[in-house]
Design an enzyme around this catalytic site. Structure first.
Site, PDB file in Angstrom:
ATOM      1  N   LYS A  13     115.910 -16.064   3.903  1.00 52.74           N
ATOM      2  CA  LYS A  13     115.210 -15.064   3.661  1.00 52.74           C
ATOM      3  C   LYS A  13     114.147 -15.577   2.294  1.00 52.74           C
ATOM      4  O   LYS A  13     112.886 -15.209   2.500  1.00 52.74           O
ATOM      5  CB  LYS A  13     115.945 -13.963   2.907  1.00 52.74           C
ATOM      6  CG  LYS A  13     117.068 -13.419   3.631  1.00 52.74           C
ATOM      7  CD  LYS A  13     117.813 -12.324   2.906  1.00 52.74           C
ATOM      8  CE  LYS A  13     118.598 -12.951   1.880  1.00 52.74           C
ATOM      9  NZ  LYS A  13     119.713 -13.865   2.135  1.00 52.74           N
ATOM     10  N   ARG A  88     121.424  -4.389  -1.366  1.00 54.18           N
ATOM     11  CA  ARG A  88     122.647  -4.975  -0.697  1.00 54.18           C
ATOM     12  C   ARG A  88     123.701  -4.419  -0.240  1.00 54.18           C
ATOM     13  O   ARG A  88     124.788  -4.634   0.198  1.00 54.18           O
ATOM     14  CB  ARG A  88     122.786  -6.278  -1.747  1.00 54.18           C
ATOM     15  CG  ARG A  88     123.517  -7.324  -0.903  1.00 54.18           C
ATOM     16  CD  ARG A  88     123.682  -8.243  -2.094  1.00 54.18           C
ATOM     17  NE  ARG A  88     122.212  -8.996  -2.372  1.00 54.18           N
ATOM     18  CZ  ARG A  88     122.322 -10.479  -2.474  1.00 54.18           C
ATOM     19  NH1 ARG A  88     123.130 -11.351  -1.941  1.00 54.18           N
ATOM     20  NH2 ARG A  88     121.099 -10.874  -2.544  1.00 54.18           N
ATOM     21  N   ARG A 122     120.888 -26.833  -0.051  1.00 60.25           N
ATOM     22  CA  ARG A 122     119.813 -26.437  -0.612  1.00 60.25           C
ATOM     23  C   ARG A 122     119.422 -26.867  -2.001  1.00 60.25           C
ATOM     24  O   ARG A 122     120.313 -27.268  -2.722  1.00 60.25           O
ATOM     25  CB  ARG A 122     120.043 -24.833  -0.769  1.00 60.25           C
ATOM     26  CG  ARG A 122     119.043 -24.112  -1.594  1.00 60.25           C
ATOM     27  CD  ARG A 122     119.050 -22.609  -1.847  1.00 60.25           C
ATOM     28  NE  ARG A 122     120.376 -22.065  -1.933  1.00 60.25           N
ATOM     29  CZ  ARG A 122     120.590 -21.087  -1.531  1.00 60.25           C
ATOM     30  NH1 ARG A 122     119.709 -20.016  -1.075  1.00 60.25           N
ATOM     31  NH2 ARG A 122     121.844 -20.158  -1.972  1.00 60.25           N
ATOM     32  N   ARG A 155     122.033 -24.773  -6.563  1.00 57.79           N
ATOM     33  CA  ARG A 155     122.287 -23.632  -7.333  1.00 57.79           C
ATOM     34  C   ARG A 155     123.903 -23.576  -7.692  1.00 57.79           C
ATOM     35  O   ARG A 155     124.901 -23.993  -7.128  1.00 57.79           O
ATOM     36  CB  ARG A 155     122.084 -22.465  -6.479  1.00 57.79           C
ATOM     37  CG  ARG A 155     120.794 -21.644  -6.930  1.00 57.79           C
ATOM     38  CD  ARG A 155     120.214 -20.819  -5.905  1.00 57.79           C
ATOM     39  NE  ARG A 155     121.098 -19.672  -5.477  1.00 57.79           N
ATOM     40  CZ  ARG A 155     121.074 -18.587  -4.817  1.00 57.79           C
ATOM     41  NH1 ARG A 155     119.854 -18.628  -4.188  1.00 57.79           N
ATOM     42  NH2 ARG A 155     121.904 -17.998  -4.341  1.00 57.79           N
ATOM     43  N   ARG A 166     130.710 -15.305  -1.473  1.00 62.55           N
ATOM     44  CA  ARG A 166     129.564 -14.405  -1.159  1.00 62.55           C
ATOM     45  C   ARG A 166     129.505 -13.983   0.256  1.00 62.55           C
ATOM     46  O   ARG A 166     129.061 -13.077   0.485  1.00 62.55           O
ATOM     47  CB  ARG A 166     128.413 -15.337  -1.524  1.00 62.55           C
ATOM     48  CG  ARG A 166     128.272 -15.566  -2.913  1.00 62.55           C
ATOM     49  CD  ARG A 166     127.109 -16.795  -3.303  1.00 62.55           C
ATOM     50  NE  ARG A 166     125.952 -16.457  -2.839  1.00 62.55           N
ATOM     51  CZ  ARG A 166     125.143 -17.659  -2.500  1.00 62.55           C
ATOM     52  NH1 ARG A 166     125.557 -18.931  -2.779  1.00 62.55           N
ATOM     53  NH2 ARG A 166     123.905 -17.431  -1.922  1.00 62.55           N
TER      54      ARG A 166
HETATM   55  P1  AP5 Z   1     117.080 -19.634   1.517  1.00 60.84           P
HETATM   56  O1  AP5 Z   1     115.784 -19.234   1.799  1.00 60.84           O
HETATM   57  O2  AP5 Z   1     117.332 -20.173   0.087  1.00 60.84           O
HETATM   58  O3  AP5 Z   1     118.223 -18.699   1.976  1.00 60.84           O
HETATM   59  P2  AP5 Z   1     118.292 -17.233   1.176  1.00 60.84           P
HETATM   60  O4  AP5 Z   1     118.450 -16.279   2.836  1.00 60.84           O
HETATM   61  O5  AP5 Z   1     117.466 -16.690   0.523  1.00 60.84           O
HETATM   62  O6  AP5 Z   1     119.686 -17.282   0.813  1.00 60.84           O
HETATM   63  P3  AP5 Z   1     120.321 -17.063  -0.661  1.00 60.84           P
HETATM   64  O7  AP5 Z   1     121.795 -17.725  -0.857  1.00 60.84           O
HETATM   65  O8  AP5 Z   1     119.359 -17.075  -1.864  1.00 60.84           O
HETATM   66  O9  AP5 Z   1     120.499 -15.536  -0.706  1.00 60.84           O
HETATM   67  P4  AP5 Z   1     121.636 -14.757  -1.451  1.00 60.84           P
HETATM   68  O10 AP5 Z   1     121.330 -13.275  -0.944  1.00 60.84           O
HETATM   69  O11 AP5 Z   1     123.117 -14.977  -1.428  1.00 60.84           O
HETATM   70  O12 AP5 Z   1     121.294 -15.016  -2.800  1.00 60.84           O
HETATM   71  P5  AP5 Z   1     120.475 -14.246  -4.021  1.00 60.84           P
HETATM   72  O13 AP5 Z   1     119.749 -15.384  -4.642  1.00 60.84           O
HETATM   73  O14 AP5 Z   1     120.006 -13.245  -3.355  1.00 60.84           O
HETATM   74  O15 AP5 Z   1     117.624 -20.852   2.571  1.00 60.84           O
HETATM   75  C1  AP5 Z   1     118.731 -21.640   2.514  1.00 60.84           C
HETATM   76  C2  AP5 Z   1     118.385 -23.106   2.717  1.00 60.84           C
HETATM   77  O16 AP5 Z   1     117.974 -23.493   4.104  1.00 60.84           O
HETATM   78  C3  AP5 Z   1     117.423 -23.699   1.892  1.00 60.84           C
HETATM   79  O17 AP5 Z   1     117.648 -24.810   1.294  1.00 60.84           O
HETATM   80  C4  AP5 Z   1     116.037 -23.907   3.013  1.00 60.84           C
HETATM   81  O18 AP5 Z   1     115.302 -25.134   2.528  1.00 60.84           O
HETATM   82  C5  AP5 Z   1     117.135 -24.130   4.085  1.00 60.84           C
HETATM   83  N1  AP5 Z   1     116.425 -24.000   5.462  1.00 60.84           N
HETATM   84  C6  AP5 Z   1     116.546 -24.843   6.579  1.00 60.84           C
HETATM   85  N2  AP5 Z   1     116.125 -24.839   7.703  1.00 60.84           N
HETATM   86  C7  AP5 Z   1     115.687 -23.456   7.460  1.00 60.84           C
HETATM   87  C8  AP5 Z   1     115.029 -22.533   8.398  1.00 60.84           C
HETATM   88  N3  AP5 Z   1     114.860 -22.868   9.708  1.00 60.84           N
HETATM   89  N4  AP5 Z   1     114.574 -21.528   7.787  1.00 60.84           N
HETATM   90  C9  AP5 Z   1     114.919 -21.148   6.535  1.00 60.84           C
HETATM   91  N5  AP5 Z   1     115.441 -21.848   5.661  1.00 60.84           N
HETATM   92  C10 AP5 Z   1     116.061 -23.102   5.979  1.00 60.84           C
HETATM   93  O19 AP5 Z   1     121.668 -13.736  -4.764  1.00 60.84           O
HETATM   94  C11 AP5 Z   1     122.631 -14.552  -5.674  1.00 60.84           C
HETATM   95  C12 AP5 Z   1     123.440 -13.534  -6.335  1.00 60.84           C
HETATM   96  O20 AP5 Z   1     122.944 -12.577  -7.110  1.00 60.84           O
HETATM   97  C13 AP5 Z   1     124.468 -12.862  -5.492  1.00 60.84           C
HETATM   98  O21 AP5 Z   1     125.440 -13.477  -5.100  1.00 60.84           O
HETATM   99  C14 AP5 Z   1     125.037 -11.634  -6.518  1.00 60.84           C
HETATM  100  O22 AP5 Z   1     125.936 -12.006  -7.324  1.00 60.84           O
HETATM  101  C15 AP5 Z   1     123.486 -11.475  -7.356  1.00 60.84           C
HETATM  102  N6  AP5 Z   1     122.692 -10.280  -6.583  1.00 60.84           N
HETATM  103  C16 AP5 Z   1     121.572 -10.477  -5.927  1.00 60.84           C
HETATM  104  N7  AP5 Z   1     121.021  -9.442  -5.568  1.00 60.84           N
HETATM  105  C17 AP5 Z   1     121.734  -8.444  -5.833  1.00 60.84           C
HETATM  106  C18 AP5 Z   1     121.931  -7.013  -5.266  1.00 60.84           C
HETATM  107  N8  AP5 Z   1     121.154  -6.448  -4.708  1.00 60.84           N
HETATM  108  N9  AP5 Z   1     123.207  -6.313  -5.940  1.00 60.84           N
HETATM  109  C19 AP5 Z   1     124.122  -6.943  -6.412  1.00 60.84           C
HETATM  110  N10 AP5 Z   1     124.187  -8.278  -6.755  1.00 60.84           N
HETATM  111  C20 AP5 Z   1     122.945  -9.032  -6.334  1.00 60.84           C
END
Ligand code: AP5
Length: 222
Positions: A13, A88, A122, A155, A166
């Site tokens: 995403k 979420r 990542r 991270r 997660r």
């Molecule tokens: P990447 O684009 O980084 O993946 P992502 O889907 O953004 O994954 P995240 O881990 O960031 O999502 P998340 O929802 O767990 O974390 P967030 O920061 O929101 O891609 C992943 C990897 O794949 C990269 O290395 C990329 O280069 C690679 N890749 C390889 N091929 C690819 C391809 N074809 N396409 C795309 N990528 C590719 O949340 C973190 C924490 O914050 C949560 O655990 C929670 O504690 C808190 N939090 C966040 N939002 C909330 C909420 N709404 N409510 C409560 N707590 C929250």
């Protein structure tokens, strides 16, 4: 364009939101990035958020609402935004409804083994937060950001035991959330199993066509 990017942790995403913000000329708001900034603060809120994220649990709906509300009220969001990682839970979706009318909801999907590999490899820029991968989306210079030359890091919540928590939490919370947007007729699926260099241009075109109303679905990108 008030667009939501949803999907399991590590699906891609954030990577595609960083690309689409340039294509669409609207900001990318990552709930995770906003929270990581809060977690660095030397305050009670900062300490609470840091503790929750370290365990891979979810920050409370009330804290999230306040953080997102403040961000989407900024002037750069007037023309729209890509919201990545929020809402979420179904409760967060209802809270968001009271603030703003969402126009598109994109559900990113990939196979489980692809997601585990993406999280395990990542790398993230400590400066501009650009996202890379050790094998699939390598930086030009090892451990250096292509855009601002700042050091890359892994991270904290990509450690295997936190990833497990997660993914389990996502499996529990995502169904009611997706049902909510399906019920509103806003949800479309986008399946991105292939490496980013093979499909990036197609993904960009399909998302653009969809949000600009030139197509009515996205589906699997081959
Ligand atoms: P990447 O684009 O980084 O993946 P992502 O889907 O953004 O994954 P995240 O881990 O960031 O999502 P998340 O929802 O767990 O974390 P967030 O920061 O929101 O891609 C992943 C990897 O794949 C990269 O290395 C990329 O280069 C690679 N890749 C390889 N091929 C690819 C391809 N074809 N396409 C795309 N990528 C590719 O949340 C973190 C924490 O914050 C949560 O655990 C929670 O504690 C808190 N939090 C966040 N939002 C909330 C909420 N709404 N409510 C409560 N707590 C929250």
């Amino acid at each position: 364009m008030k667009i939501l990017f949803m999907g399991m942790p590590g699906v891609g995403k954030g990577t595609y939101a960083q690309i689409m913000k340039e294509e669409l000329g609207i900001p990318h708001i990552s709930s995770g990035d906003l929270l990581r900034d809060v977690a660095k603060q030397d305050s009670d809120l900062g300490k609470t958020v840091a503790g929750i994220m370290k365990q891979g649990k979810l920050v409370s709906d009330d804290i999230m609402l306040e953080i997102i509300k403040q961000r989407i009220q900024q002037p750069d969001c007037e023309k729209g935004f890509i919201l990545d990682g929020y809402p979420r839970t179904a409760e967060q979706a209802k809270m968001l409804n009271s603030l703003v009318e969402i126009t598109h909801v994109l559900h990113f999907k990939a196979d489980d083994e692809v997601i585990i590999d993406r999280l395990g490899g990542r790398l993230v820029c400590k400066g501009c937060k650009s996202i890379f991968h050790k094998t699939g989306n390598k930086p030009k210079v090892e451990w250096k950001c292509d855009h601002c030359s700042t050091e890359l890091h892994t991270r904290e919540d990509d450690k295997p035991h936190v990833v497990k928590q997660r993914l389990e939490l996502d499996a529990e919370k995502s169904k009611p959330l997706l049902d909510h947007y399906n019920g509103e007729g806003l949800l479309v699926e986008i399946v991105i199993n292939k490496p980013i260099h093979d499909i990036k241009d197609k993904v960009v075109k399909r998302i653009k066509d969809y949000v600009e109303g030139k197509s009515d679905s996205i589906g699997e990108i081959e």
